[in-house]
Scaffold this active site. Structure first.
Site, mmCIF file in Angstrom:
data_model
loop_
_atom_site.group_PDB
_atom_site.id
_atom_site.type_symbol
_atom_site.label_atom_id
_atom_site.label_comp_id
_atom_site.label_asym_id
_atom_site.label_seq_id
_atom_site.Cartn_x
_atom_site.Cartn_y
_atom_site.Cartn_z
ATOM 1 N N GLU A 150 8.343 27.127 123.047
ATOM 2 C CA GLU A 150 7.345 27.588 122.064
ATOM 3 C C GLU A 150 7.872 28.758 121.253
ATOM 4 O OE1 GLU A 150 6.247 29.579 126.039
ATOM 5 O OE2 GLU A 150 7.187 27.740 125.315
ATOM 6 N N ASN B 65 0.041 23.410 128.189
ATOM 7 C CA ASN B 65 0.722 22.237 128.745
ATOM 8 C C ASN B 65 0.133 21.827 130.092
ATOM 9 O OD1 ASN B 65 2.592 21.518 126.777
ATOM 10 N ND2 ASN B 65 4.090 23.031 127.465
ATOM 11 N N ASP C 134 6.484 33.705 119.181
ATOM 12 C CA ASP C 134 6.269 32.995 120.446
ATOM 13 C C ASP C 134 4.767 32.728 120.614
ATOM 14 O OD1 ASP C 134 7.943 32.526 123.211
ATOM 15 O OD2 ASP C 134 5.817 32.916 123.584
#
Length: 350
Positions: A266, A231, A223
């Site tokens: 992710e 973002n 991860d």
């Protein structure tokens, strides 16, 4: 064409082979009894050969299509059957006045062999060539060769060409269907952004690896740390490009035997066949260092957290995945940018 296609093509032809055997067998039985009523010479042999031997062979072939271990024997019988049928026809009829009435069986046999029997093109052509040769030999060694022998051979060759064209077109159509299905399957199994496998594809690969090898399998969950902040700061377009870059980085630095997929967002998963958990931990720590020193576009540096678990005996993909996920959350709770291994069922991590 690929071996995968040949296997797929043959498996898809099995119903055709069954129906061909199912309908051809009673036709031969009828054929044998019609011959018997024609008061030809050797009537008992004709009935035995056409009404018993050939149909029995066809029914045996039909039965073998349902038993995978008998498929090689079935293919051998498919090769032998049309040769036996033509040989029987020639033996019973060459040199008799009735031969002209039985020649159509040879023509039908040739078309059947190449286009409908289930034999490969190569084997079908070999059978047909063999049948043409034995037909010529039967006529050649007659005391009075049939005046139309070469015309018969021409019609046999024509039948072979018709059967061959039909078989080639049928094969090409099926190849188009096969490639289309392969493309659809690839789209279904592939993450549209990173072009890695998705969860369904990883699950199938996991079960295939376990069933075929019965070797230790480790699962690694990866991860990206604080990716939401990326973002929020740079936008989703930049975020998507970073996910693609990260996916390529994983692919380039994993072992050839490892397979990586994206589970969404992710989060990534790596299935590692024939790998103990200690080996998987070594790979994860190597990846951790590679990610830490990699200069990513736009953000320069990113880190990742890793959770690892090894499959327990008879454990499902969901089970080992859940334990790897627990290890991943432990890594994230422990400050991120580290590797955690699920070492027992008691929620212990190393």
């Amino acid at each position: 064409m690929s071996t995968d296609f040949d296997t797929w093509f043959f498996n898809n032809r099995l119903p055709q082979i069954r129906y061909m055997m199912l309908f051809t067998a009673p036709l031969y039985i009828l054929y044998g009894f019609v011959e018997y009523r024609m008061e030809l010479h050797m009537p008992e042999l004709r009935v035995f050969f056409h009404a018993l031997f050939v149909p029995s062979m066809l029914i045996v072939i039909l039965g073998m299509t349902y038993i995978p271990s008998f498929i090689p024997i079935m293919k051998a019988l498919l090769f032998i059957s049309p040769i036996c049928a033509v040989f029987g026809n020639l033996y019973l009829n060459v040199g008799t006045e009735a031969f002209d009435y039985f020649v159509p069986e040879i023509y039908l046999n040739i078309i059947w062999t190449i286009a409908m029997s289930g034999l490969s093109l190569r084997l079908g052509i070999i059978v047909v060539l063999f049948n043409i040769v034995i037909t010529m030999m039967f006529h050649y060694y007659q005391e009075f060769p049939h005046p139309y022998m070469y015309l018969y051979c021409l019609w046999m060759l024509s039948s072979a060409i018709f059967g061959l064209v039909t078989a080639i077109i049928f094969r090409q159509v099926n190849y188009s269907i096969f490639t289309h299905q392969q493309k659809l399957a690839k789209v279904e199994d592939t993450d549209s952004l990173t072009h890695l496998w998705n969860r369904n594809a990883m699950q199938r690969f996991f079960h295939k690896s376990y069933q075929s090898q019965h070797l230790p399998i480790s699962v690694m969950m990866v991860d990206l740390d604080y990716f939401k902040q990326v973002n929020d700061k740079f936008g989703h377009i930049v975020g998507d490009s970073l996910l693609v870059e990260f996916a390529q980085l994983l692919q380039e630095n994993l072992r050839r035997s490892d397979y990586v997929g994206r589970f969404g967002g992710e989060e990534f998963c790596v299935v590692m066949p024939n790998t103990q958990v200690t080996q998987a931990q070594t790979v994860a720590e190597s990846l951790l260092a590679i990610i830490h020193h990699h200069n990513f576009n736009h953000v320069e540096h990113l880190t990742a957290s890793f959770g690892i678990a090894q499959m327990l005996p008879a454990e499902s993909f969901e089970g080992v995945l859940s334990r790897a996920d627990q290890a991943l959350y432990s890594a994230k709770n422990d400050g991120r940018n580290n590797v955690k291994v699920f070492v027992s069922n008691a929620s212990a991590y190393a």
